[in-house]
Design a protein around this motif. Structure first.
Motif, PDB file in Angstrom:
ATOM      1  N   TYR A  20      46.415 -10.289  39.420  1.00  0.00           N
ATOM      2  CA  TYR A  20      45.562  -9.483  38.384  1.00  0.00           C
ATOM      3  C   TYR A  20      44.013  -9.815  38.942  1.00  0.00           C
ATOM      4  O   TYR A  20      43.310 -10.795  38.318  1.00  0.00           O
ATOM      5  CB  TYR A  20      45.663 -10.235  36.923  1.00  0.00           C
ATOM      6  N   THR A  21      43.684  -8.831  39.708  1.00  0.00           N
ATOM      7  CA  THR A  21      42.060  -9.052  40.130  1.00  0.00           C
ATOM      8  C   THR A  21      41.228  -8.840  38.791  1.00  0.00           C
ATOM      9  O   THR A  21      41.451  -8.192  38.091  1.00  0.00           O
ATOM     10  CB  THR A  21      41.788  -7.753  40.871  1.00  0.00           C
ATOM     11  N   GLY A  22      40.328  -9.728  38.988  1.00  0.00           N
ATOM     12  CA  GLY A  22      39.183  -9.586  37.749  1.00  0.00           C
ATOM     13  C   GLY A  22      39.509 -10.885  36.746  1.00  0.00           C
ATOM     14  O   GLY A  22      38.680 -10.856  35.869  1.00  0.00           O
ATOM     15  N   THR A  23      40.507 -11.462  36.826  1.00  0.00           N
ATOM     16  CA  THR A  23      40.774 -12.555  35.736  1.00  0.00           C
ATOM     17  C   THR A  23      39.987 -13.937  36.278  1.00  0.00           C
ATOM     18  O   THR A  23      39.978 -14.103  37.466  1.00  0.00           O
ATOM     19  CB  THR A  23      42.370 -13.020  36.051  1.00  0.00           C
ATOM     20  N   GLY A  24      39.400 -14.347  35.273  1.00  0.00           N
ATOM     21  CA  GLY A  24      38.523 -15.433  35.386  1.00  0.00           C
ATOM     22  C   GLY A  24      39.087 -16.828  35.611  1.00  0.00           C
ATOM     23  O   GLY A  24      40.480 -17.048  35.330  1.00  0.00           O
ATOM     24  N   HIS A  25      38.609 -17.866  36.028  1.00  0.00           N
ATOM     25  CA  HIS A  25      38.835 -19.116  36.075  1.00  0.00           C
ATOM     26  C   HIS A  25      37.816 -20.130  36.091  1.00  0.00           C
ATOM     27  O   HIS A  25      36.612 -19.802  36.061  1.00  0.00           O
ATOM     28  CB  HIS A  25      39.889 -19.502  37.563  1.00  0.00           C
ATOM     29  N   ALA A  26      38.158 -21.421  35.759  1.00  0.00           N
ATOM     30  CA  ALA A  26      37.120 -22.281  35.774  1.00  0.00           C
ATOM     31  C   ALA A  26      35.897 -22.639  36.569  1.00  0.00           C
ATOM     32  O   ALA A  26      34.763 -22.708  36.036  1.00  0.00           O
ATOM     33  CB  ALA A  26      37.812 -23.977  35.413  1.00  0.00           C
ATOM     34  N   ASP A  27      36.131 -22.301  37.779  1.00  0.00           N
ATOM     35  CA  ASP A  27      35.239 -22.356  38.710  1.00  0.00           C
ATOM     36  C   ASP A  27      34.475 -21.208  38.952  1.00  0.00           C
ATOM     37  O   ASP A  27      33.683 -20.933  40.189  1.00  0.00           O
ATOM     38  CB  ASP A  27      35.743 -23.037  39.895  1.00  0.00           C
ATOM     39  N   LEU A  28      34.605 -20.183  38.333  1.00  0.00           N
ATOM     40  CA  LEU A  28      34.192 -18.969  38.472  1.00  0.00           C
ATOM     41  C   LEU A  28      32.682 -18.793  38.504  1.00  0.00           C
ATOM     42  O   LEU A  28      31.860 -19.532  37.443  1.00  0.00           O
ATOM     43  CB  LEU A  28      34.368 -17.936  37.433  1.00  0.00           C
ATOM     44  N   SER A  29      31.858 -18.479  39.531  1.00  0.00           N
ATOM     45  CA  SER A  29      30.329 -18.486  39.603  1.00  0.00           C
ATOM     46  C   SER A  29      29.687 -17.350  38.757  1.00  0.00           C
ATOM     47  O   SER A  29      30.565 -16.279  38.508  1.00  0.00           O
ATOM     48  CB  SER A  29      29.749 -18.359  40.963  1.00  0.00           C
ATOM     49  N   LYS A  30      28.810 -17.470  38.415  1.00  0.00           N
ATOM     50  CA  LYS A  30      28.383 -16.480  37.363  1.00  0.00           C
ATOM     51  C   LYS A  30      27.888 -14.945  38.241  1.00  0.00           C
ATOM     52  O   LYS A  30      28.233 -14.230  37.696  1.00  0.00           O
ATOM     53  CB  LYS A  30      26.517 -16.615  37.148  1.00  0.00           C
ATOM     54  N   HIS A  31      27.708 -15.122  39.292  1.00  0.00           N
ATOM     55  CA  HIS A  31      27.589 -13.884  40.260  1.00  0.00           C
ATOM     56  C   HIS A  31      29.024 -13.154  40.281  1.00  0.00           C
ATOM     57  O   HIS A  31      29.071 -12.204  40.037  1.00  0.00           O
ATOM     58  CB  HIS A  31      27.269 -14.243  41.621  1.00  0.00           C
ATOM     59  N   ASP A  32      30.270 -13.887  40.512  1.00  0.00           N
ATOM     60  CA  ASP A  32      31.444 -13.436  40.560  1.00  0.00           C
ATOM     61  C   ASP A  32      31.963 -12.927  39.233  1.00  0.00           C
ATOM     62  O   ASP A  32      32.390 -11.574  39.349  1.00  0.00           O
ATOM     63  CB  ASP A  32      32.597 -14.675  40.722  1.00  0.00           C
ATOM     64  N   TRP A  33      31.358 -13.521  38.087  1.00  0.00           N
ATOM     65  CA  TRP A  33      31.894 -12.969  36.920  1.00  0.00           C
ATOM     66  C   TRP A  33      31.137 -11.690  36.722  1.00  0.00           C
ATOM     67  O   TRP A  33      31.590 -10.591  36.220  1.00  0.00           O
ATOM     68  CB  TRP A  33      31.301 -13.964  35.824  1.00  0.00           C
ATOM     69  N   ILE A  34      29.740 -11.505  36.876  1.00  0.00           N
ATOM     70  CA  ILE A  34      29.124 -10.467  36.722  1.00  0.00           C
ATOM     71  C   ILE A  34      29.361  -9.182  37.565  1.00  0.00           C
ATOM     72  O   ILE A  34      29.410  -8.036  37.172  1.00  0.00           O
ATOM     73  CB  ILE A  34      27.441 -10.781  36.669  1.00  0.00           C
ATOM     74  N   THR A  35      29.865  -9.711  38.790  1.00  0.00           N
ATOM     75  CA  THR A  35      30.426  -8.587  39.655  1.00  0.00           C
ATOM     76  C   THR A  35      31.665  -7.948  39.093  1.00  0.00           C
ATOM     77  O   THR A  35      31.782  -6.910  39.181  1.00  0.00           O
ATOM     78  CB  THR A  35      30.620  -9.307  41.165  1.00  0.00           C
ATOM     79  N   HIS A  36      32.602  -8.858  38.776  1.00  0.00           N
ATOM     80  CA  HIS A  36      33.917  -8.363  38.060  1.00  0.00           C
ATOM     81  C   HIS A  36      33.447  -7.547  36.704  1.00  0.00           C
ATOM     82  O   HIS A  36      33.945  -6.341  36.967  1.00  0.00           O
ATOM     83  CB  HIS A  36      34.676  -9.540  37.537  1.00  0.00           C
ATOM     84  N   GLN A  37      32.381  -8.059  36.055  1.00  0.00           N
ATOM     85  CA  GLN A  37      32.210  -7.131  34.769  1.00  0.00           C
ATOM     86  C   GLN A  37      31.762  -5.599  35.525  1.00  0.00           C
ATOM     87  O   GLN A  37      32.196  -4.625  34.797  1.00  0.00           O
ATOM     88  CB  GLN A  37      31.101  -7.704  34.088  1.00  0.00           C
TER      89      GLN A  37
END
Lengths: 86, 1214
Positions: A20-37
Motif C-alpha cells: 500500500y504505497t503511501g501508507t505512513g509509519h512512525a518514522d516518516l519524515s515530513k518530506h516523505d509525508w508531504i511528498t505522498h500527499q
C-alpha cells in the motif's frame, strides 16, 4: 488501515507498506509525508475529469497538457529530500 | 430540510469516445462517456453523420477510462469501462432491450480515484484476447478475455504487472497478431530521486518505455523489454502489426508511436527507432520556446494501409504514415492535415467521418474529402535526418514549420451542441411572450466561448409560412387513398365555408373534390380504401373514389356539433345531445347504427382511437359533456352505445383525444391507450384506458396554458404523438420508449394537423391567426433550445442591471496576448523588417485559437450584451496586461445612489504561484441608458479582487484574504474598513441586511456582521468543514447553499438564536471578545444537506421555474450539467421517496459497479437529499420489479410513477 494489519501486528508490516504505497509509519519524515500527499493529490486531480477541466480553464492550457504536467510533477512534487546529517 | 435532486440537463462534455459495432449490426456506433454518463450514439451516414442517441444512462460513478474490444472472429464489440469503483466492467449493448448489459464486473481495489488503484488507463489487445488496466502509479492488472463452450465472454482472474515506485504516463496494447499479447507502458521510477538530496538522481531519472508480455501458455505477465525514451513523452499510439493468416504479408511493423513534446518517436523491440519533429505553426506571435504536445490520437486501418491522425494542443491535426517493408520500418512521415477544435477523443468511422469530441464546447462531425495524399503541404520524414532522427536522441531536431489554413481535407458535416464548460449563469425571464424563465449561461473557452440562452422547449423548424384570405378555425390534411405515401389535400374550415387546397408542385385551390365548400367543416377523414369523408354541421358527405357522393343529413332541426372519425368509424354528436354512430361495412358503405344515444347534456368533445391493425373497429368512444364528465361508451357490436365508465372533471372539457402510445414505464411491450382530456381552463388530464374493461385509471394532470385546450393526434418521426394547443403548444411524444411532454418554441397555434409531402415527409401543419405554417420538430429529446452569442474570450462572470435588460460580462484568457498587445507586437516585427504572414495572422481565432503566450499574459475585456436581441452592444478591451476577475453594479450613496459599474482586475497575474503586480478596482459610469460606459478612475489593490458586491450604498470587495468596504471618491475608491482574517482567498460574496456571507476559496463560508457604529467587519460564524467554495447563494437570512470544487452541493444553517444575538449586539463588542471555537469563529453553522453531484458547481440560484410554483435551487456545473434541488413539502413525501430510493439502490446497481450511497457521499456522507435521477429509473425497471417495489411502499406502480412525475413537473415544468 486494513484489518490484516491490525491482527498480524508487525510481522508483515514491511510487506504491507510495500503493497500500500503511501501508507505512513512512525518514522516518516515530513518530506516523505508531504511528498505522498502531493502525489495523492496530483493523482486524484488527473483521475477526476472535472478537476482537470477546471484547471485547464483557469490556466488557459489544454486538458491534455494539464494532465501531463500533473503526472510529470508526481516525480518530485516537493523538491529533493532534505540532506541527512550522518 | 429535505431536498430532491433532479438533473434537468445531463453533462454534455465528452471525456472519452470509442467506436465499434456495439449492436452487432454492420453499422459503426460510438460510445461516449460524459464523465458520469454513458451514451451510445449512432451516426446516420446519409444525414451527414448526424447522431441519434440510442441509449443514455447515468452510471452513478465517475468514468475514468473507456475502451472497446472484439473477440477474434466475432462481429460485435464490447466496451470496457474503468471508473472510480475499483472494478473493471465489461458492457454489452443489447439491441433488444436497448440497454447496456453488464457482462462482467471484477473487483480489484478500493473505490475512489486513487493513486495506486487501477482505473486511470485501459489498454486492450487488438485481437481482443486481454485487457490491461493501470493506475497512476505502480499497479497494472491484466485480464485474459476468452470464450467458453457456449460462446459466452469469459474473464480471468487478474494477473499483476506491478512495478513499485513507478509513475505511469500511458499504456497501450501492441498489435502483434496472434503472438502473445504485448502491452507497452510509459513509466518513470522515482525511487532514486526520492532518496537523493543533491537532486542529481532526479536529473538522471529516465522515462522508460516498457513492454509487458502476457504469456498465454504460462498464464503470467513478464517484463519483456525496457528502454529509456524522451523524458517528455506523454502518449503512446498503437502501430499495426502481425501477419495475416492467409497471405504471409505483414499488416504493419508493429511497435508504438511515442508522442513526446516536439517529437514523435517510433519504437519497437529490436528495431531501430525513428524520430520526426512535430511541425510548429509558422505564426509570427508564436513562442518558439514553447513545446508542442500531442493530446489526442487516432489510428485508422484501411485495406493494406494505415495512417495516424495526431492532434496537437492547438488543435492542428497531423497525418503520420509509416513506410515499411514487412516488419522493417523505412521511414516515418508527418505532415499537417487540418485544424479542428482540440479533442478529448478522436474517432474515425469507416464511412469516412471523423468525430471530434471537443474537450470544451460543441462536438463536431467532419467528413473526409481526401486524405491529404497529393498536396503540396511540406512533409517531414525520419529518413531525412541522420540515424532516422535518433543520432542524438537527447538533442532536439531542428524545428519544422507549417502554415495553418482553412479546412482542406475535412469538411464540417454536423455539430452537436455542448454547454461545457458553463462558467456562470443567470436565471431570468427576459424574453417576450415567455411564461417561464430562461437560463442564460456563459459557456465555452477561448475564442469559441458563447453566451447561451436556454429555453425549455422543443426546437421547431419552419418550412412554409403563408398568409390566408381569412382566419380559418381548423385545418386538416388527407390522402386520397389508404396506400398513398403523401397527403393530397389541405382542408381549411372557415366560419362560413371550407377551402380545399391540393398539394402538388404548387399548393392551389381545387373545386372538384366532392367536399361541400359552402359550410364549415367539423372533421375530415380518408375512409376505407379510397373514400373521403367530410363532416359538416348539416350532415356527412362520403366521397367515393369515382366522385359519387353519399350524403347523410342530420335530422330536421338538428345540427352536428362535433364529430370524431377513424378509418372505419364515425361518431357525430347532434345539437340535441344525441350521438349517431356509423361504421364502414365490408362493401365500403357507411352504415348508421339504428339507435341514437341520448347523452342528457350537450356534447362538447368526442374521440375514438385509431382502428388497431387487423381489426374492424376500435371498441371505445370517449364523450365529453357540458356537465363536466367524460364517459367511455362501447362501440362493440354486442353492447353498442352502452356507457362503460365515467370520469368527473373539474371544468367542462374542450377536447378529447384517444391515442395509443408507447410508454415503457407503464407497458414495455406494447403501446398503452391514453385518453387525453383538455379542459376549458387550460388543464390537461391524461388517463389510461384499460383495453379489457374500459375503465379509466392513473389520471395525471398538467396545466398547459390559459386558453381552452385543443388536442390533435399527429405522427412525429413515425410514432404517434399528441399536439396540445393552449396559450402554448405542447407535444406529447415517445422518445427512447419514454413518454415526454414538452412545449414547442413556436408561435401559438390555433389548430394543427399532420402534414406529409415529398419535401416535408414528417411535418406538421398549423394555423396561427390567418397564417398557415408548415413545420417540423427535428430534435426530439432535446428539451433545452439553445441560442448563442459569440464571445471573444473565456467568460468569467456576468451580472444584470437593475434597470435595463443588458448583461455586463467580463471575459479573459490566460496565456493569450490581448488584441492591442498583439497588434503592437506585429507592428514592431514589421518595423524590424521581419516579414509577417498576413494570411496566417488574419485567420479567425474561433477556428484556430489564439497564439499561445507565456504564463502571466492575459487578454481580457468587458462586454455589454443585449440578451433579448442576442447581440453585443459594446466591448471594451483591457490594456496593460490586465485581466478582469470580478464585476458589480453599485448604487453609491455618496453619489445619491447613482449606479456605477465596478470591475476588479489585476495586472500580470500568474496562477502558480498566485501573484499579480497590482490589482485594480475600475469604476465606470453608465451612459446611453446602460449601453455605454464612461471610465472614472481605477484604484490599486495589493491582491487580485476576486469578488465584488454592492453593500448598503458602498462597495464590498474580497481582495485576496481581505474583506474591504470602499466608498467612491473623486479620484479613487476610498477604503473604509477592512478585515484580513480570512484563511485563503475570498471568492464569493452575498448579503442580506448588514450581514455579509463570504465564501473562501478553501475554507467554506464565513458569516460576517457589519457594525456601523464602530465601523467593524466581524466574523462571527464559520463552517466546521473545509470546503473549496465555488458558488454560494443565500436561501434565507440564516441559511446558505453552495457548491464546492469536488462536485458537492451543501446547505448550511446558522442557529437563529445566535443570529439574533449577533444582530442585537450594537457595536459587535460581544463578538469581538468571544473566544474562537476550534481555531475559528466563535459559532459554527450546522450542515443541513449534502450531496455529491459529480460535476463542479459553477453557479447556484434560488428561483421559481414555473409561474406560481415554489422556489427551487437551480445549479449549473462545469461539464454542462443543469440540475435542481427541490425542497420536499411534507414528511410523507420524504418518507415515501427516501424509501423508494433505498429500494432503487438495491434494485438498480450502478452500471460501473459504484455503490450508489458512497458515490453520492463521495466526500461527506450524503445528507437529507434524495437522488431523483435514481428514483426516476424506476420507470425503466421491468414490470415485476416495479410492482415488487410499489408493493413494499403500499402503492400501485401508477401511483409511484405519478408521484415522480409530479415532483418533476410541478417544480421544473420539464
Amino acid at each position: 488501515m486494513s484489518s490484516e494489519l491490525r491482527y498480524t501486528a508487525n510481522t508483515q508490516l514491511e510487506n504491507l507498506h510495500a503493497r500500500y504505497t503511501g501508507t505512513g509509519h512512525a518514522d516518516l519524515s515530513k518530506h516523505d509525508w508531504i511528498t505522498h500527499q502531493h502525489r495523492d493529490t496530483l493523482a486524484s486531480i488527473v483521475g477526476h475529469p472535472t478537476l482537470t477541466s477546471y484547471l485547464a480553464i483557469a490556466d488557459g492550457e489544454s486538458i491534455g497538457r494539464v494532465r501531463f504536467e500533473m503526472a510529470e510533477r508526481m516525480l518530485q512534487p516537493c523538491g529533493p529530500p532534505p540532506k541527512v546529517a550522518n | 430540510m429535505h431536498l430532491y435532486n433532479l438533473t434537468l440537463q445531463p453533462p454534455t462534455a465528452i471525456t472519452h469516445a470509442v467506436v465499434g459495432n456495439f449492436s452487432g449490426a454492420r453499422q459503426q456506433e460510438i460510445i461516449v462517456s460524459h464523465g458520469t454518463r454513458l451514451e451510445l450514439l449512432r451516426p446516420d451516414v446519409q444525414a451527414g453523420g448526424k447522431f441519434t442517441t440510442i441509449v443514455s444512462t447515468d452510471v452513478f460513478g465517475s468514468i475514468r477510462s473507456l475502451a472497446s474490444f472484439r473477440l477474434t472472429g466475432s462481429t460485435k464489440d464490447y466496451a470496457v469501462v474503468a471508473s472510480d469503483s475499483g472494478r473493471i466492467i465489461i458492457l454489452d449493448y443489447d439491441p433488444k432491450s436497448s440497454s447496456f448489459i453488464k457482462l462482467h464486473q471484477e473487483t480489484y481495489g478500493k473505490s475512489g480515484a486513487r493513486r495506486i488503484v487501477p482505473g486511470q488507463f485501459l489498454a486492450t489487445d487488438p485481437k481482443g484476447r486481454s485487457v490491461m488496466v493501470a493506475a497512476m502509479e505502480k499497479a497494472k492488472l491484466v485480464y485474459i478475455l476468452n470464450r467458453d463452450a457456449a460462446a459466452n465472454l469469459t474473464i480471468s482472474s487478474p494477473l499483476e504487472a506491478h512495478k513499485n515506485t513507478a509513475i505511469i504516463h500511458h499504456i497501450v496494447g501492441l498489435d502483434v497478431g496472434f503472438e502473445n499479447p504485448l502491452f507497452a507502458a510509459l513509466e518513470v521510477d522515482y525511487s532514486e530521486a526520492d532518496q537523493d538530496a543533491t537532486g542529481e538522481a532526479l536529473k538522471n531519472t529516465e522515462k522508460m518505455l516498457t513492454y509487458y508480455e502476457l504469456d498465454l501458455g504460462l498464464n503470467h505477465v513478464v517484463r519483456k523489454w525496457s528502454e529509456p525514451i524522451d523524458s517528455r513523452a506523454n502518449l503512446l499510439v498503437q502501430v499495426p502489426g502481425g501477419q495475416l493468416a492467409s497471405s504471409e504479408r505483414f499488416d504493419g511493423p508493429s511497435g508504438v508511436l511515442v508522442c513526446c513534446e516536439n517529437h514523435i518517436i517510433y519504437r519497437h523491440m529490436d528495431a531501430p527507432a525513428h524520430r520526426v519533429p512535430i511541425p510548429r505553426r509558422n505564426h509570427p506571435l508564436e513562442d518558439p520556446n514553447r513545446g508542442v504536445l500531442i493530446v489526442a490520437a487516432v489510428m485508422h486501418k484501411m485495406k493494406g494501409a494505415f495512417f495516424f491522425l495526431l492532434q496537437s494542443e492547438d488543435g492542428d491535426l497531423f497525418k503520420v504514415t509509416i513506410e515499411h517493408e514487412d516488419e522493417e520500418v523505412k521511414d516515418v512521415r508527418i505532415k499537417y492535415f487540418d485544424t479542428v477544435p482540440v479533442a478529448s477523443s478522436l474517432c474515425i468511422l469507416k464511412s469516412g467521418f471523423l468525430f471530434v469530441a471537443s474537450e470544451f464546447g460543441n462536438h463536431y462531425m467532419y467528413r473526409f474529402q481526401k486524405l491529404g495524399d497529393d498536396d503540396d503541404e511540406p512533409e517531414f520524414n525520419s529518413a531525412s535526418f541522420s540515424g532516422f532522427g535518433m543520432a542524438n536522441p537527447k538533442m532536439p531536431l531542428p524545428h519544422a514549420y507549417f502554415r495553418t489554413r482553412p479546412l482542406d481535407n475535412l469538411m464540417l458535416s454536423d455539430e452537436t451542441e455542448s454547454l461545457d464548460p458553463v462558467i456562470d449563469s443567470k436565471v431570468l425571464n427576459l424574453l417576450p411572450n415567455s411564461d417561464s424563465p430562461q437560463i442564460f449561461a456563459a459557456c465555452g473557452r477561448g475564442a469559441r466561448s458563447t453566451l447561451r440562452t436556454l429555453r425549455h422547449g422543443l426546437e421547431v423548424e419552419e418550412s412554409v409560412s403563408s398568409e390566408l384570405p381569412g382566419i380559418p378555425n381548423a385545418v386538416w390534411t388527407t390522402k386520397k387513398r389508404e396506400d398513398d405515401a403523401y397527403d393530397s389535400y389541405i382542408i381549411l374550415s372557415f366560419i362560413n365555408g371550407t377551402l380545399v387546397l391540393s398539394i402538388g408542385e404548387n399548393i392551389e385551390e381545387v373545386q372538384d373534390t366532392g367536399f361541400l365548400s359552402s359550410a364549415p367543416t367539423l372533421a375530415v377523414q380518408q375512409i376505407g380504401s379510397d373514400g373521403l369523408l367530410q363532416v359538416h354541421p348539416g350532415g356527412i358527405r362520403h366521397v367515393l373514389a369515382d366522385k359519387r357522393v353519399n350524403e347523410w343529413r342530420a335530422p330536421g332541426g338538428k345540427t352536428i356539433v362535433c364529430a370524431t372519425t377513424n378509418k372505419r368509424q364515425v361518431v357525430v354528436a347532434l345539437s340535441s345531445a344525441e350521438l349517431v354512430y356509423f361504421e364502414l361495412d365490408l362493401d365500403g358503405q357507411l352504415n348508421e347504427y339504428q339507435d341514437l344515444k341520448a347523452m342528457g347534456s350537450t356534447v362538447l368533445a368526442l374521440s375514438v382511437g385509431e382502428v388497431p391493425e387487423g381489426r374492424q373497429r376500435t371498441p371505445y368512444l370517449a364523450v365529453g359533456c357540458e356537465d363536466q364528465t367524460v364517459r367511455i361508451i362501447s362501440l362493440d357490436p354486442d353492447t353498442t352505445m352502452e356507457t362503460i365508465s365515467l370520469q368527473a372533471l373539474t371544468a367542462p372539457p374542450s377536447a378529447i383525444c384517444i391515442a395509443e402510445m408507447l410508454d415503457a414505464s407503464i407497458n414495455k411491450a406494447q403501446p398503452t391507450m391514453f385518453v387525453n382530456i383538455g379542459l376549458q381552463n387550460g388543464v390537461l388530464l391524461r388517463t389510461v384506458l384499460d383495453p379489457i374493461n374500459g375503465q379509466l385509471t392513473d389520471t395525471r394532470t398538467r396545466f398547459l396554458g390559459t386558453r381552452p385546450i385543443r388536442l390533435v393526434r399527429v405522427m412525429v418521426q413515425r410514432n404517434p404523438a399528441i399536439l396540445a394547443l393552449s396559450s402554448r403548444s405542447w407535444l406529447n411524444y415517445t422518445y427512447q420508449n419514454m413518454m415526454h411532454f414538452t412545449p414547442l418554441i413556436f408561435e401559438n397555434l390555433d389548430y394543427a394537423w399532420s402534414f406529409s409531402a415529398e419535401l416535408c415527409q414528417e411535418g406538421l401543419i398549423g394555423i396561427a391567426g390567418s397564417v398557415l405554417r408548415i413545420f417540423q420538430v427535428p430534435n426530439l429529446g432535446m428539451k433545452l433550445k439553445q441560442d448563442s452569442i459569440p464571445l471573444s474570450h473565456t467568460p468569467r462572470k456576468f451580472i444584470t442591471h437593475p434597470e435595463n435588460n443588458y448583461f455586463y460580462l467580463i471575459e479573459g484568457d490566460h496565456r493569450v496576448r490581448g488584441k492591442v498587445a498583439s497588434e503592437m507586437r506585429l507592428r514592431e516585427l514589421r518595423s524590424n523588417g521581419i516579414e509577417v504572414d498576413e494570411e496566417v495572422v488574419s485567420l479567425p481565432p474561433d477556428a484556430f485559437g489564439y497564439p499561445k503566450a507565456p504564463a502571466g499574459t492575459w487578454a481580457s475585456s468587458i462586454r455589454i450584451v443585449d440578451p433579448v436581441e442576442a447581440k453585443t452592444v459594446l466591448e471594451i478591451p483591457l490594456d496593460g496586461n490586465e485581466a478582469a476577475f470580478s464585476i458589480a453594479i453599485v448604487p453609491f450613496s455618496a453619489q445619491n445612489g447613482e449606479l456605477h459599474l465596478v470591475v476588479g482586475t489585476a495586472a500580470d497575474t500568474t496562477l502558480t504561484p498566485k501573484s499579480c503586480s497590482s490589482g485594480f478596482l475600475r469604476a465606470y459610469k453608465f451612459t446611453d441608458d446602460g449601453a455605454g460606459l464612461e471610465f472614472l478612475h481605477k484604484t490599486e489593490t495589493d491582491d487580485v479582487p476576486l469578488a465584488l458586491m454592492a453593500f448598503q450604498g458602498r462597495l464590498v470587495a474580497g481582495v485576496g484574504k481581505a474583506l474591504r468596504i470602499y466608498d467612491i471618491g473623486k479620484k479613487k475608491l476610498l477604503r473604509k474598513v477592512e478585515n484580513k482574517n480570512f484563511p485563503s482567498t475570498i471568492v464569493t460574496l452575498n448579503t442580506q441586511g448588514s450581514r455579509i456571507l463570504v465564501g473562501d476559496m478553501q475554507e467554506s463560508v464565513f458569516f460576517v456582521a457589519y457594525k456601523p457604529p464602530e465601523n467593524r467587519l466581524l466574523i462571527f460564524a464559520d463552517d466546521t468543514q473545509p470546503r473549496w467554495t465555488t458558488a454560494v447563494t443565500m436561501l434565507d437570512y440564516n441559511t446558505v447553499a453552495g457548491g464546492d470544487r469536488f462536485g458537492n452541493v451543501f446547505v448550511n444553517r446558522l442557529d437563529s438564536k445566535i443570529s439574533e444575538q449577533v444582530d442585537e449586539d450594537p457595536t459587535g463588542a460581544g463578538i469581538l471578545h468571544e473566544k474562537g471555537l476550534f481555531m475559528g469563529a466563535p459559532h459554527k453553522t450546522k450542515m443541513l444537506a449534502h450531496f455529491h453531484v459529480g460535476d463542479i458547481i459553477t453557479s447556484i440560484h434560488k428561483v421559481s421555474l414555473v409561474a406560481g410554483a415554489r422556489e427551487v435551487l437551480l445549479y449549473t456545473c462545469l461539464h454542462g450539467t443543469i440540475g435542481i434541488l427541490v425542497p420536499f413539502t411534507s414528511k410523507e413525501d420524504v418518507d415515501f421517496i427516501s424509501t423508494l430510493e433505498q429500494h432503487m439502490r438495491t434494485e438498480q446497481g450502478s452500471l460501473v459497479g459504484r455503490d450508489h450511497l458512497s458515490w453520492r457521499g463521495y466526500y461527506t456522507p450524503v445528507k437529507a437529499v434524495v437522488d431523483g435521477d435514481l428514483c426516476e429509473t424506476f420507470a425503466r425497471l421491468v414490470a415485476s420489479k416495479q410492482s415488487n417495489i410499489a408493493g413494499e411502499l403500499d402503492r400501485t406502480v401508477g401511483e409511484v410513477l405519478k408521484k415522480l412525475e409530479q415532483l418533476r413537473v410541478t417544480t421544473s415544468g420539464f
